[in-house]
Design a protein around this motif. Structure first.
Motif, PDB file in Angstrom:
ATOM      1  N   GLY A 111     -56.663   6.799  -8.536  1.00  0.00           N
ATOM      2  CA  GLY A 111     -56.042   8.141  -8.042  1.00  0.00           C
ATOM      3  C   GLY A 111     -56.412   8.179  -6.714  1.00  0.00           C
ATOM      4  N   PHE A 112     -56.288   8.326  -5.107  1.00  0.00           N
ATOM      5  CA  PHE A 112     -56.879   8.196  -4.705  1.00  0.00           C
ATOM      6  C   PHE A 112     -56.694   9.818  -3.759  1.00  0.00           C
ATOM      7  N   ALA A 113     -57.573  10.201  -3.148  1.00  0.00           N
ATOM      8  CA  ALA A 113     -58.132  11.426  -3.668  1.00  0.00           C
ATOM      9  C   ALA A 113     -58.637  11.620  -1.816  1.00  0.00           C
ATOM     10  N   ILE A 114     -58.118  11.601  -0.409  1.00  0.00           N
ATOM     11  CA  ILE A 114     -58.624  11.939   0.218  1.00  0.00           C
ATOM     12  C   ILE A 114     -59.644  12.423   0.784  1.00  0.00           C
ATOM     13  N   ASP A 115     -61.138  12.251   0.390  1.00  0.00           N
ATOM     14  CA  ASP A 115     -62.284  13.387   0.717  1.00  0.00           C
ATOM     15  C   ASP A 115     -63.224  11.873   1.359  1.00  0.00           C
ATOM     16  N   ILE A 116     -63.968  12.947   2.269  1.00  0.00           N
ATOM     17  CA  ILE A 116     -64.824  12.550   3.351  1.00  0.00           C
ATOM     18  C   ILE A 116     -65.402  11.353   1.917  1.00  0.00           C
ATOM     19  N   GLU A 117     -66.452  11.751   1.400  1.00  0.00           N
ATOM     20  CA  GLU A 117     -67.261  11.087   0.362  1.00  0.00           C
ATOM     21  C   GLU A 117     -66.562  10.276  -0.419  1.00  0.00           C
ATOM     22  N   THR A 118     -65.248   9.954  -0.699  1.00  0.00           N
ATOM     23  CA  THR A 118     -65.109   8.403  -1.158  1.00  0.00           C
ATOM     24  C   THR A 118     -64.520   7.832   0.095  1.00  0.00           C
ATOM     25  N   LEU A 119     -63.834   8.178   0.951  1.00  0.00           N
ATOM     26  CA  LEU A 119     -63.363   7.158   1.979  1.00  0.00           C
ATOM     27  C   LEU A 119     -64.900   6.524   2.211  1.00  0.00           C
ATOM     28  N   LYS A 120     -65.997   7.176   2.362  1.00  0.00           N
ATOM     29  CA  LYS A 120     -67.254   6.410   2.346  1.00  0.00           C
ATOM     30  C   LYS A 120     -67.440   5.170   1.620  1.00  0.00           C
ATOM     31  N   LYS A 121     -66.793   5.522  -0.342  1.00  0.00           N
ATOM     32  CA  LYS A 121     -67.450   4.727  -0.709  1.00  0.00           C
ATOM     33  C   LYS A 121     -66.509   3.547  -0.401  1.00  0.00           C
ATOM     34  N   PHE A 122     -65.241   3.509  -0.084  1.00  0.00           N
ATOM     35  CA  PHE A 122     -64.019   3.159   0.334  1.00  0.00           C
ATOM     36  C   PHE A 122     -64.178   1.958   1.550  1.00  0.00           C
ATOM     37  N   THR A 123     -64.811   2.882   2.282  1.00  0.00           N
ATOM     38  CA  THR A 123     -65.097   1.605   3.291  1.00  0.00           C
ATOM     39  C   THR A 123     -66.583   0.408   3.256  1.00  0.00           C
ATOM     40  N   LYS A 124     -67.702   0.961   2.847  1.00  0.00           N
ATOM     41  CA  LYS A 124     -68.222   0.197   2.242  1.00  0.00           C
ATOM     42  C   LYS A 124     -68.319  -0.515   1.121  1.00  0.00           C
TER      43      LYS A 124
END
Length: 311
Positions: A111-124
């Motif tokens: 469930g890909f919700a585009i918020d900043i914290e999720t994208l931080k986790k994604f990028t790391k």
């Protein structure tokens, strides 16, 4: 016998023969391994490849995403356009392109919700998957929000173009930039000043690129709504999807009472962005689609709050 009758009686060769007719050939001998662990991995070659590469990856990746918002609708499904990348050291030949989309698919099923914290986790996690010290992701998407007529209260949907860029570095941490482009109405101050009556107006496009502070809390502030308000509240008037005659009267009179050049817009929007505590640096631009000229009018302003601390 006419052409139609001839076509009815035509006997076609088999599909395989038809393919051969147009250039297909039988498969040749297979000599290279089919198992992944036995295949040569050129991208993981280690030699002196002359230069470091700042970023390598994939772009123009379109994928369904969910957008949380503090404005109605609070959850919306839209399409995101992604760019993924990481740096490559001089001693490495390349990256594993499939790992970018593997990471995207993993988050999609969660469930890909585009918020900043999720994208931080994604990028790391992406940096770890790539076995690199850094990674970056950029996603652009249309963001929809409800707008009501100022008199009738009749609602419709407006939208703005939004972008989030997250850079992760193992040593320095995260760098987050957000962008929003929204549309406004501007009325020409010069036209109002010199004309006996009326004044020409136009549709303005306000674009803001903002570097967020490290302590930015998306649970407290919806950056999309905040940037939209900075643009719209400083315009001659806001754009509306539904306007009845009483609404139109109010909007056009408001525009006449608040004339704005593009220079005025970027300075006023900059003042709001400067006052936002979650903004570290910003660039704002305005482009007016002129109604009595063939050209557009443009202005740009940038500011970095960190620099003023060193003065």
């Amino acid at each position: 016998m006419n052409q139609t009758e001839l076509n009815k009686n035509k006997q076609l060769p088999s599909k395989k023969e038809r393919h051969k007719l147009f250039g297909s050939v039988d498969p040749g001998p297979r000599t290279k391994p089919e198992q992944k662990e036995k295949m040569v991995d050129l991208q993981n070659s280690k030699k002196d490849f002359l230069f470091n590469i700042d970023m390598v990856g994939i772009s123009n990746v379109k994928h369904p995403i969910q957008i949380p918002s503090q404005l109605v609708p609070q959850i919306q499904t839209t399409i995101g356009t992604f760019t993924f990348g990481s740096s490559i050291a001089q001693g490495s030949k390349g990256t594993n392109m499939s790992r970018f989309t593997e990471q995207l698919d993993k988050y999609h099923h969660e469930g890909f919700a585009i918020d900043i914290e999720t994208l931080k986790k994604f990028t790391k996690e992406l940096a770890g998957r790539l076995k690199q010290e850094d990674a970056e992701v950029e996603v652009s998407f249309p963001w929809f929000f409800e707008r009501k007529g100022p008199y009738s209260d009749l609602a419709g949907m407006n939208h703005a173009d939004a972008t989030i860029k997250v850079l992760y570095d193992h040593t320095t941490g995260y760098d987050v930039t957000v962008e929003l482009t929204g549309k406004i109405t501007t009325l020409c101050p010069c036209s109002k000043e010199i004309s006996e009556y009326s004044a020409h107006n136009q549709r303005g496009n306000v674009s803001m690129s903002v570097k967020l502070t490290e302590d930015f809390d998306e649970q407290q502030i919806d950056w999309k709504a905040a940037l939209l308000e900075a643009a719209e509240s400083n315009a001659s008037a806001r754009i509306h999807p539904v306007l009845k005659r009483p609404d139109e009267k109010m909007v056009t009179e408001q525009a006449y009472e608040n004339p704005r050049f593009v220079e005025d817009i970027v300075r006023l929007v900059a003042a709001d962005l400067y006052e936002y505590s979650f903004v570290e640096a910003f660039e704002v631009s305005c482009r007016n689609e002129e109604s009595i000229h063939l050209h557009d009018a443009v202005a740009t302003l940038s500011y970095d709050k960190k620099q003023e601390k060193t003065r």
